[in-house]
Design a protein around this motif. Structure first.
Motif, PDB file in Angstrom:
ATOM      1  N   ALA A   1      -1.791  17.970  10.737  1.00 49.80           N
ATOM      2  CA  ALA A   1      -3.010  17.934  11.556  1.00 49.80           C
ATOM      3  C   ALA A   1      -4.061  18.875  10.980  1.00 49.80           C
ATOM      4  O   ALA A   1      -3.766  20.029  10.640  1.00 49.80           O
ATOM      5  CB  ALA A   1      -2.678  18.334  12.992  1.00 49.80           C
ATOM      6  N   GLY A   2      -5.281  18.362  10.847  1.00 48.83           N
ATOM      7  CA  GLY A   2      -6.368  19.163  10.324  1.00 48.83           C
ATOM      8  C   GLY A   2      -6.523  19.079   8.818  1.00 48.83           C
ATOM      9  O   GLY A   2      -7.546  19.500   8.272  1.00 48.83           O
ATOM     10  N   TRP A   3      -5.507  18.565   8.119  1.00 50.32           N
ATOM     11  CA  TRP A   3      -5.595  18.384   6.668  1.00 50.32           C
ATOM     12  C   TRP A   3      -6.156  16.991   6.400  1.00 50.32           C
ATOM     13  O   TRP A   3      -5.987  16.071   7.202  1.00 50.32           O
ATOM     14  CB  TRP A   3      -4.229  18.524   6.014  1.00 50.32           C
ATOM     15  CG  TRP A   3      -3.610  19.896   6.150  1.00 50.32           C
ATOM     16  CD1 TRP A   3      -3.743  20.772   7.176  1.00 50.32           C
ATOM     17  CD2 TRP A   3      -2.721  20.529   5.220  1.00 50.32           C
ATOM     18  NE1 TRP A   3      -3.011  21.909   6.966  1.00 50.32           N
ATOM     19  CE2 TRP A   3      -2.373  21.785   5.762  1.00 50.32           C
ATOM     20  CE3 TRP A   3      -2.202  20.170   3.994  1.00 50.32           C
ATOM     21  CZ2 TRP A   3      -1.512  22.668   5.111  1.00 50.32           C
ATOM     22  CZ3 TRP A   3      -1.339  21.037   3.342  1.00 50.32           C
ATOM     23  CH2 TRP A   3      -1.010  22.290   3.884  1.00 50.32           C
ATOM     24  N   SER A   4      -6.803  16.823   5.260  1.00 53.53           N
ATOM     25  CA  SER A   4      -7.395  15.519   4.950  1.00 53.53           C
ATOM     26  C   SER A   4      -7.271  15.222   3.466  1.00 53.53           C
ATOM     27  O   SER A   4      -6.953  16.093   2.653  1.00 53.53           O
ATOM     28  CB  SER A   4      -8.878  15.499   5.367  1.00 53.53           C
ATOM     29  OG  SER A   4      -9.613  16.473   4.630  1.00 53.53           O
ATOM     30  N   ALA A   5      -7.522  13.967   3.130  1.00 55.08           N
ATOM     31  CA  ALA A   5      -7.530  13.534   1.729  1.00 55.08           C
ATOM     32  C   ALA A   5      -8.715  12.614   1.525  1.00 55.08           C
ATOM     33  O   ALA A   5      -9.105  11.862   2.439  1.00 55.08           O
ATOM     34  CB  ALA A   5      -6.237  12.813   1.373  1.00 55.08           C
ATOM     35  N   ALA A   6      -9.300  12.671   0.327  1.00 49.74           N
ATOM     36  CA  ALA A   6     -10.462  11.831   0.026  1.00 49.74           C
ATOM     37  C   ALA A   6     -10.110  10.360   0.215  1.00 49.74           C
ATOM     38  O   ALA A   6     -10.920   9.564   0.707  1.00 49.74           O
ATOM     39  CB  ALA A   6     -10.949  12.103  -1.394  1.00 49.74           C
ATOM     40  N   THR A   7      -8.908   9.997  -0.183  1.00 47.24           N
ATOM     41  CA  THR A   7      -8.407   8.637   0.009  1.00 47.24           C
ATOM     42  C   THR A   7      -7.065   8.736   0.695  1.00 47.24           C
ATOM     43  O   THR A   7      -6.153   9.415   0.200  1.00 47.24           O
ATOM     44  CB  THR A   7      -8.242   7.907  -1.335  1.00 47.24           C
ATOM     45  OG1 THR A   7      -9.507   7.897  -2.008  1.00 47.24           O
ATOM     46  CG2 THR A   7      -7.762   6.482  -1.119  1.00 47.24           C
ATOM     47  N   SER A   8      -6.889   8.082   1.817  1.00 41.29           N
ATOM     48  CA  SER A   8      -5.652   8.211   2.575  1.00 41.29           C
ATOM     49  C   SER A   8      -4.587   7.199   2.157  1.00 41.29           C
ATOM     50  O   SER A   8      -3.404   7.390   2.439  1.00 41.29           O
ATOM     51  CB  SER A   8      -5.929   8.056   4.072  1.00 41.29           C
ATOM     52  OG  SER A   8      -6.506   6.789   4.334  1.00 41.29           O
ATOM     53  N   GLU A   9      -5.024   6.080   1.504  1.00 39.37           N
ATOM     54  CA  GLU A   9      -4.055   5.098   1.036  1.00 39.37           C
ATOM     55  C   GLU A   9      -4.618   4.363  -0.173  1.00 39.37           C
ATOM     56  O   GLU A   9      -5.822   4.418  -0.454  1.00 39.37           O
ATOM     57  CB  GLU A   9      -3.694   4.100   2.138  1.00 39.37           C
ATOM     58  CG  GLU A   9      -4.824   3.211   2.595  1.00 39.37           C
ATOM     59  CD  GLU A   9      -4.385   2.205   3.638  1.00 39.37           C
ATOM     60  OE1 GLU A   9      -3.380   2.447   4.325  1.00 39.37           O
ATOM     61  OE2 GLU A   9      -5.034   1.157   3.748  1.00 39.37           O
TER      62      GLU A   9
ATOM     63  N   LYS B   1       0.838  -1.192   0.000  1.00 44.54           N
ATOM     64  CA  LYS B   1       0.000   0.000   0.000  1.00 44.54           C
ATOM     65  C   LYS B   1       0.874   1.243   0.000  1.00 44.54           C
ATOM     66  O   LYS B   1       1.992   1.231   0.519  1.00 44.54           O
ATOM     67  CB  LYS B   1      -0.926   0.011   1.222  1.00 44.54           C
ATOM     68  CG  LYS B   1      -1.981  -1.086   1.206  1.00 44.54           C
ATOM     69  CD  LYS B   1      -2.918  -0.964   2.379  1.00 44.54           C
ATOM     70  CE  LYS B   1      -3.991  -2.062   2.340  1.00 44.54           C
ATOM     71  NZ  LYS B   1      -4.873  -1.925   1.161  1.00 44.54           N
ATOM     72  N   VAL B   2       0.338   2.311  -0.584  1.00 43.37           N
ATOM     73  CA  VAL B   2       0.984   3.611  -0.558  1.00 43.37           C
ATOM     74  C   VAL B   2       0.064   4.565   0.178  1.00 43.37           C
ATOM     75  O   VAL B   2      -1.162   4.531  -0.005  1.00 43.37           O
ATOM     76  CB  VAL B   2       1.308   4.114  -1.990  1.00 43.37           C
ATOM     77  CG1 VAL B   2       0.065   4.201  -2.850  1.00 43.37           C
ATOM     78  CG2 VAL B   2       2.006   5.467  -1.940  1.00 43.37           C
ATOM     79  N   ALA B   3       0.651   5.410   1.038  1.00 45.38           N
ATOM     80  CA  ALA B   3      -0.177   6.264   1.884  1.00 45.38           C
ATOM     81  C   ALA B   3       0.489   7.613   2.083  1.00 45.38           C
ATOM     82  O   ALA B   3       1.701   7.782   1.846  1.00 45.38           O
ATOM     83  CB  ALA B   3      -0.408   5.592   3.233  1.00 45.38           C
ATOM     84  N   LEU B   4      -0.317   8.586   2.536  1.00 43.64           N
ATOM     85  CA  LEU B   4       0.174   9.916   2.881  1.00 43.64           C
ATOM     86  C   LEU B   4       0.025  10.149   4.378  1.00 43.64           C
ATOM     87  O   LEU B   4      -0.941   9.687   5.005  1.00 43.64           O
ATOM     88  CB  LEU B   4      -0.622  11.001   2.143  1.00 43.64           C
ATOM     89  CG  LEU B   4      -0.387  11.198   0.654  1.00 43.64           C
ATOM     90  CD1 LEU B   4      -1.197  12.401   0.176  1.00 43.64           C
ATOM     91  CD2 LEU B   4       1.086  11.386   0.323  1.00 43.64           C
ATOM     92  N   ASP B   5       0.972  10.883   4.928  1.00 42.51           N
ATOM     93  CA  ASP B   5       0.896  11.358   6.296  1.00 42.51           C
ATOM     94  C   ASP B   5       0.713  12.873   6.217  1.00 42.51           C
ATOM     95  O   ASP B   5       1.621  13.589   5.797  1.00 42.51           O
ATOM     96  CB  ASP B   5       2.164  11.003   7.063  1.00 42.51           C
ATOM     97  CG  ASP B   5       2.127  11.466   8.509  1.00 42.51           C
ATOM     98  OD1 ASP B   5       1.041  11.850   8.974  1.00 42.51           O
ATOM     99  OD2 ASP B   5       3.198  11.474   9.153  1.00 42.51           O
ATOM    100  N   LEU B   6      -0.473  13.371   6.581  1.00 42.29           N
ATOM    101  CA  LEU B   6      -0.830  14.769   6.379  1.00 42.29           C
ATOM    102  C   LEU B   6      -0.701  15.573   7.670  1.00 42.29           C
ATOM    103  O   LEU B   6      -0.788  15.015   8.777  1.00 42.29           O
ATOM    104  CB  LEU B   6      -2.260  14.868   5.859  1.00 42.29           C
ATOM    105  CG  LEU B   6      -2.518  14.256   4.480  1.00 42.29           C
ATOM    106  CD1 LEU B   6      -4.017  14.178   4.214  1.00 42.29           C
ATOM    107  CD2 LEU B   6      -1.831  15.081   3.401  1.00 42.29           C
TER     108      LEU B   6
END
Length: 879
Positions: free
Chosen positions: A588-596, A581-586
């Motif tokens: 605090a308070g930021w978000s992504a529609a899909t995290s991984e 899997k590939v993922a992002l670490d954002l």
């Protein structure tokens, strides 16, 4: 003994046949793309024989790549046959780049390699210190402030003690006459290092003391020098003069546009001997350069070195270019004596210079034996990159036309040492690098062509440890601190120019009953359809690498939520399929529609790109944030991005950083404008414009020559564009007309030729720069629209700039120009030529030499705000 040791070619048998054939050949050096043409065959062997007959050695010291006197290096290495080296305090990281976008550390890798290409031609060796080139400097005081003087002193001492030169030549005097502050520092530190090198109480971790016999400083300016050397002397051995060879070498500094003519006829290098006022006739005047002299009066060494002296003389005297094998008995005997003498390592002082010299002579004899026997060794890998924990194949073959004389007794591989373990030939017993013999391969790959039949060969399967070090320039393994590279464990290879070599082959030979070994690095060979055979270093890489399409994300602060897209690409470096899997670490308070996202890569070289839509919350505080990417394969997380440096004239290198996008929330406003961009020499302005949410179209040669320029509101000319694109000069009138008809023409900094050729709308002269990135910036016309719309520019916008304020400003200018900002270095005159505007007909002209090309990639908020205002000039009504 004559004052200057010389060889009389007329005394040596067979030299009339030098150009009749090539009798011996030396292998490639894998650190260079250029083939060492002057070190091969008869020419190469003759030089090796001459070097066996002299102890001459010279170290030259300068501040940057391309500071060296290449002509003098070539003369010393190729003419005097002296061991010759150049020490560059820096790797030129702070320079500019005419061939591509690389700046900073990446440019330092390029310029390091360009030095290595030059050395392959001029015949010298190459050293560095840990100093980072922080850019143009005007004073010695600034260099002393930026660099740890004691550390650089001891780095220089270490090189002197390691190289053991009889003569040191400083390229600079240490005075303001040197100009650049780095030059002044090099001239300042050189005599201190020469003195400290002889003092055992100084730089105690930099090797045993060494006494330099003569110290010269390059002569510059008026007056007669003490010594003038004709580097334009023709040498029939090469069919060229040393100056011609040197200029071929000089032209390898391509990133610095150092291409030069290879001039014939007399050319001179001049220098002055320090602590003397006498005119010199030779750089080695008064020195006994004979091999015998080293052992004179030294217990256990006087007789062996005298014998070595005689054997080296005989080999040179009796050398026959058509039958080089006839001198092998002298060379083998010389090696045997030198090797035995080199075993005497203990003296009352704990260190024996004579033993060290004997060991170096043994190595020289081996080189000469290899050349005289025509021995060639190919150690070839079937891959260029190998992932940690995986295996690859190596084939080692030996060739020699002297099969009756040369016997191959063994072929083995050597591997990098495990940290904390002394180097040994094979570390399979501790499960580090493992090499096992295998049957001859049946494949017909470029590495293992069946029609290449050596006199002996071995084939191996090599397994790389899962925790093996990644192959990269050693000084980039750890982030630098300030303007100094860190020295940690990987600096055990401090004397290397680039990085620790990977597995190498050892071939054991027997000639006349004497055994010795020859080492060659393992290479990857392939055929380029255009360039032909290419050889590269084998590199250890991570199982997977990640790249983000933006190293920097600019977010305009605002009361609404902001959407940003970030693409993460994962590349499989493994020979097997990988999944995970590939993922992002954002933040605090930021978000992504899909995290991984799932990851399935079936073969080596395959990549997958994943688009993440990131939401930045409303009213996010201005500042710096980090977005980190990672890929999880099994139970291991990977988070490395790779930067590959690859140009045809240099060896390919890779270095690694964390896969991070720097996100800067900036108080930034823009105006909708149609922007055209004319590329220069690699600035990243188009990417910066895109980060601000504006569209930019590239204007190529055809569009500039005949396209409709009126479709743009603003045309921006890239840095040094008038230098790298002659079509811009040819069609400059179209740009002036574009402005006269109502457009805004923005020209970033250019070289002085821009003014000399009268390419700007009104007369001006160029020259000064502001090298202090913290120099005060005063607002000469505070009410001007560029300083007020759409962003109010203030002193804070010039905070945290990097490397410099500006460069190549207007110095004097037509009164129709208006300078908006004033800035100058300490103790220099005021200058308003860094940001200049003028009316042209219905439109505007802007010249901006403030170094946006460095600030924008660094994410300096004020640079984006100032650029937005420049692009918006005329967008405001009534402007």
């Amino acid at each position: 003994m004559p004052r200057c040791f010389r060889f009389n070619k007329n005394n040596f048998a067979g030299l009339v046949l030098i150009f009749a054939c090539v009798a011996a050949s030396l292998p490639f050096d894998v650190q260079a793309q250029i083939r060492p043409v002057y070190d091969r065959g008869t020419t190469g062997l003759m030089q090796l024989l001459k070097r066996l007959n002299t102890t001459a050695s010279v170290l030259m010291i300068g501040a940057h790549p391309d500071d060296e006197d290449t002509a003098l290096l070539a003369y010393l290495a190729r003419g005097e046959n002296a061991r010759t080296a150049y020490l560059s305090l820096t790797r030129g990281d702070g320079g500019q780049n005419i061939i591509g976008p690389e700046l900073g550390e990446a440019l330092g890798v390029i310029r390091t390699e360009e030095l290595l290409q030059a050395r392959k031609l001029d015949g010298a060796e190459q050293y560095f210190t840990r100093a980072y080139d922080y850019g143009f400097s005007k004073t010695l005081a600034e260099a002393k402030e930026k660099w740890d003087e004691k550390a650089i002193l001891c780095d220089t001492v270490r090189v002197i003690r390691d190289f053991r030169p009889l003569v040191v030549v400083s390229q600079f005097s240490g005075t303001t006459a040197d100009g650049h502050g780095h030059h002044q520092f090099a001239g300042y530190i050189s005599p201190l290092a020469v003195k400290a090198a002889s003092d055992a109480s100084q730089c105690t971790e930099s090797g045993p003391p060494w006494v330099v016999k003569r110290f010269f400083v390059r002569h510059r300016g008026s007056g007669e020098p003490m010594l003038r050397i004709n580097t334009g002397k023709y040498d029939p051995l090469f069919g060229r003069s040393y100056f011609e060879i040197a200029m071929e070498a000089r032209s390898q500094h391509r990133s610095q546009e150092q291409g030069v003519l290879e001039l014939r006829g007399a050319q001179f290098s001049s220098m002055n001997l320090q602590s003397s006022e006498a005119t010199e006739s030779c750089i080695f005047e008064g020195l006994d350069l004979s091999v015998r002299a080293v052992g004179k009066g030294v217990k256990d060494f006087e007789q062996p070195l005298s014998e070595i002296h005689d054997l080296a003389e005989k080999a040179l005297r009796e050398y026959d270019a058509l039958s080089p094998q006839l001198i092998l008995p002298y060379l083998v005997k010389g090696y045997q004596i030198a090797h035995k003498a080199g075993l005497y390592t203990h003296t009352e002082a704990g260190y024996s210079p004579a033993a060290e010299f004997a060991r170096s002579m043994a190595s020289k004899f081996v080189e000469a034996i290899v050349a005289a026997s025509g021995l060639q060794i190919d150690a070839l890998s079937d891959v260029e990159t190998i992932a940690q924990g995986e295996s690859f194949n190596v084939s080692v073959k030996a060739y020699s036309p002297q099969k009756e004389i040369v016997q191959i007794k063994g072929i083995s591989l050597a591997f990098p040492a495990k940290p904390g373990i002394p180097p040994v030939a094979n570390l399979s017993d501790i499960q580090w690098w493992i090499g096992t013999k295998r049957p001859a391969p049946t494949t017909n790959s470029p590495a293992f062509l069946a029609r290449e039949v050596g006199m002996a060969s071995e084939h191996f399967r090599v397994t790389v440890p899962r925790d093996a070090d990644l192959t990269q320039p050693y000084w980039l393994v750890d982030p630098r601190v300030g303007d100094m590279f860190l020295r940690k464990g990987h600096w055990q290879n401090f004397d290397l120019a680039i990085q620790q070599p990977l597995p190498s082959a050892w071939v054991t030979l027997e000639i006349d009953g004497v055994m010795f070994s020859v080492n060659r690095p393992v290479e990857y060979r392939f055929a380029d359809d255009v360039r032909g055979e290419i050889r590269r270093n084998v590199a250890v890489v991570p199982l997977v690498t990640l790249s983000l399409d933006q190293g920097l994300m600019i977010v305009a602060a605002g009361s609404k939520e902001t959407n940003k897209a970030l693409t993460v690409t994962v590349t499989n470096n493994s020979s097997a399929a990988v999944s995970g899997k590939v993922a992002l670490d954002l933040p605090a308070g930021w978000s992504a529609a899909t995290s991984e996202a799932d990851l399935n890569l079936s073969r080596k070289g395959e990549s997958k790109s994943v688009l993440f839509n990131i939401k930045v919350p409303a009213n996010a505080r201005p500042g710096n944030y980090s977005i980190r990417a990672s890929a999880t394969i099994g139970d291991t997380s990977y988070s490395r991005s790779v930067r590959t440096i690859s140009y045809p004239h240099i060896q390919t290198h890779r270095f690694y950083n964390e896969a991070v996008t720097k996100a800067n929330v900036v108080d930034l406003k823009t105006s909708p404008v149609r922007i055209g961009y004319i590329p220069g020499s690699g600035d990243s302005l188009p990417q910066a414009i895109a980060q601000m949410g504006l569209n930019v179209a590239t204007i190529d040669e055809r569009a500039l020559a005949s396209g409709d320029l009126s479709r743009f509101d603003v045309i921006v000319v890239g840095i040094r564009a008038y230098q790298v694109r002659t079509d811009i000069i040819a069609h400059n009138k179209r740009l002036i007309d574009f402005a006269a008809n109502g457009g805004t023409l923005v020209v970033q900094y250019q070289l002085p030729g821009y003014a000399q050729q009268n390419l700007m709308p009104y007369p001006a002269q160029m020259g000064p720069r502001v090298s202090d990135e913290n120099a005060a910036v005063n607002f000469a016309v505070p009410g001007h629209p560029i300083l007020n719309y759409p962003n109010k520019i203030g002193p804070a916008d010039f905070s945290n700039w990097v490397q410099e304020r500006n460069l190549y400003n207007f110095s004097t200018m037509d009164p129709r120009y208006v300078g908006l900002l004033e800035s100058h270095d300490p103790n220099e005159a005021e200058n308003r030529g860094g940001l200049v505007v003028a009316d042209i007909g219905k439109g505007k002209y802007v010249y901006c030499s403030y170094s946006l090309f460095r600030q924008l990639p660094a994410g300096v908020p004020g640079a984006y705000r100032l650029l937005a205002n420049i692009l918006s000039y005329k967008a405001e009504k009534g402007n």
